[in-house]
Design an enzyme around this catalytic site. Structure first.
Site, short mmCIF file in Angstrom:
data_model
loop_
_atom_site.label_atom_id
_atom_site.label_comp_id
_atom_site.label_asym_id
_atom_site.label_seq_id
_atom_site.Cartn_x
_atom_site.Cartn_y
_atom_site.Cartn_z
CE1 TYR A 1 -3.91 -1.97 5.54
CE2 TYR A 1 -3.46 0.30 4.88
CZ TYR A 1 -3.78 -1.00 4.54
OH TYR A 1 -3.94 -1.36 3.22
CB SER B 1 -0.87 0.02 1.26
OG SER B 1 -1.52 1.27 1.39
#
Ligand code: NDP
Ligand code: 8X3
Length: 252
Positions: free
Chosen positions: A150, A137
């Site tokens: 995250y 990501s």
């Protein structure tokens, strides 16, 4: 002979779009996820190519081992593993975030990805061909408020991908980390515990990436000639870019 791709998180979003695209290109598929009903429906819909459904939780090493050892003979020579299963939970600052949410993200995004990779790599090395495609990501590179654990799991995925390249030097096995930005899937519904209002607000008034955009990148990366390794792909929608640093200004 048709190539074989294993896709984790095929019940939704990027993984499902990858399954549809690779099936359309004639690959045979191992589609993975916890929601068995969705896997069965997808398998039926794909039709035409051989599909093996593997219903398991990537956080459970024993389940991953069973999945790998239980692969039908004609699905054992895995050409591509797409480590896509993953999630974000919550957007609270670190000082108030749920520790349990952090543990789920670590267990899924890091440990699940490690289990899948470690168990499928020996076969790839033995066959002197294979490709690990990780879904990282932009959050692994670019920090944002509430991204805490995250983003850190995705930073792990990025560096693990680089280190894999070193270990696999000379084996012919390829490794790629794909790092998407804002993309509309079930990701935000999961992040906000099913709160549709909050999830929709993430994509309101802008044109995010789609799952198909990411699947097309995964397919392009997987279909480069065997001597070409795409190390990393960072991709955002045009409507997403960076902001200036936040400055804390106190009254004099
Ligand atoms: P979705 O929520 O639509 O899909 C996530 C998939 O992961 C589902 O198929 C889910 O299947 C699977 N999954 C989650 N936990 C587990 C588990 N414990 N065991 C097995 N499978 C699991 O989100 P996306 O498609 O957007 O996300 C895919 C990946 O892309 C994730 O790694 C995410 O972090 C990453 N990503 C997403 C971005 C976005 O903006 N959407 C941007 C950048 C990266 P099931 O629930 O059936 O098990
Ligand atoms: C998902 C993208 O920016 O919401 O990985 O973290 S972001």
């Amino acid at each position: 002979m048709a190539k074989t791709i294993v896709i984790t998180g095929a019940t939704s979003g990027f993984g499902r779009a990858c399954a549809e695209l690779f099936a359309g290109a004639g690959w045979q598929l191992v589609i993975c996820g916890r929601r068995e009903e969705r896997l069965r429906e997808l398998a039926q819909q794909l039709g035409g190519v051989p599909v093996h459904c593997a219903c398991f939780d990537v956080r459970q090493l024993a389940e991953v081992k069973d999945m790998v050892s239980g692969l039908p003979e004609n699905f054992r020579a895995v050409d591509v593993l797409v480590n896509n299963a993953g999630l974000a939970l919550g957007l609270s600052p670190a000082q108030t975030a749920e520790l349990g949410d952090w543990e789920v993200m670590i267990d899924t995004n890091i440990k699940g990805l490690l289990y899948m990779t470690r168990l499928l790599l020996p076969g790839m090395v033995e066959r002197k061909r294979g490709h690990i495609i990780n879904i990282g990501s932009i959050a692994g590179t670019w920090p944002y408020p509430g991204g805490n654990a995250y983003g850190a799991t995705k930073a792990f995925v990025g560096q693990f991908s680089n280190n894999l390249r070193c270990d696999l030097h000379g084996t012919g096995v390829r490794v790629t980390n794909i790092e998407p930005g804002l993309a509309e899937t079930e990701f935000s519904m999961v992040r906000f515990g099913g709160d549709k209002g909050k999830a929709d607000a993430v994509y309101a008034g802008t044109e995010p990436l789609t799952a198909v955009d990411i699947a097309e990148i995964v397919h392009w990366v997987a279909c480069r000639p065997a001597h070409v390794n795409i190390n990393r792909v960072e991709v955002m929608p045009v409507g997403q870019s960076w902001s200036p640093f936040a400055i804390d200004r106190q009254p004099k």
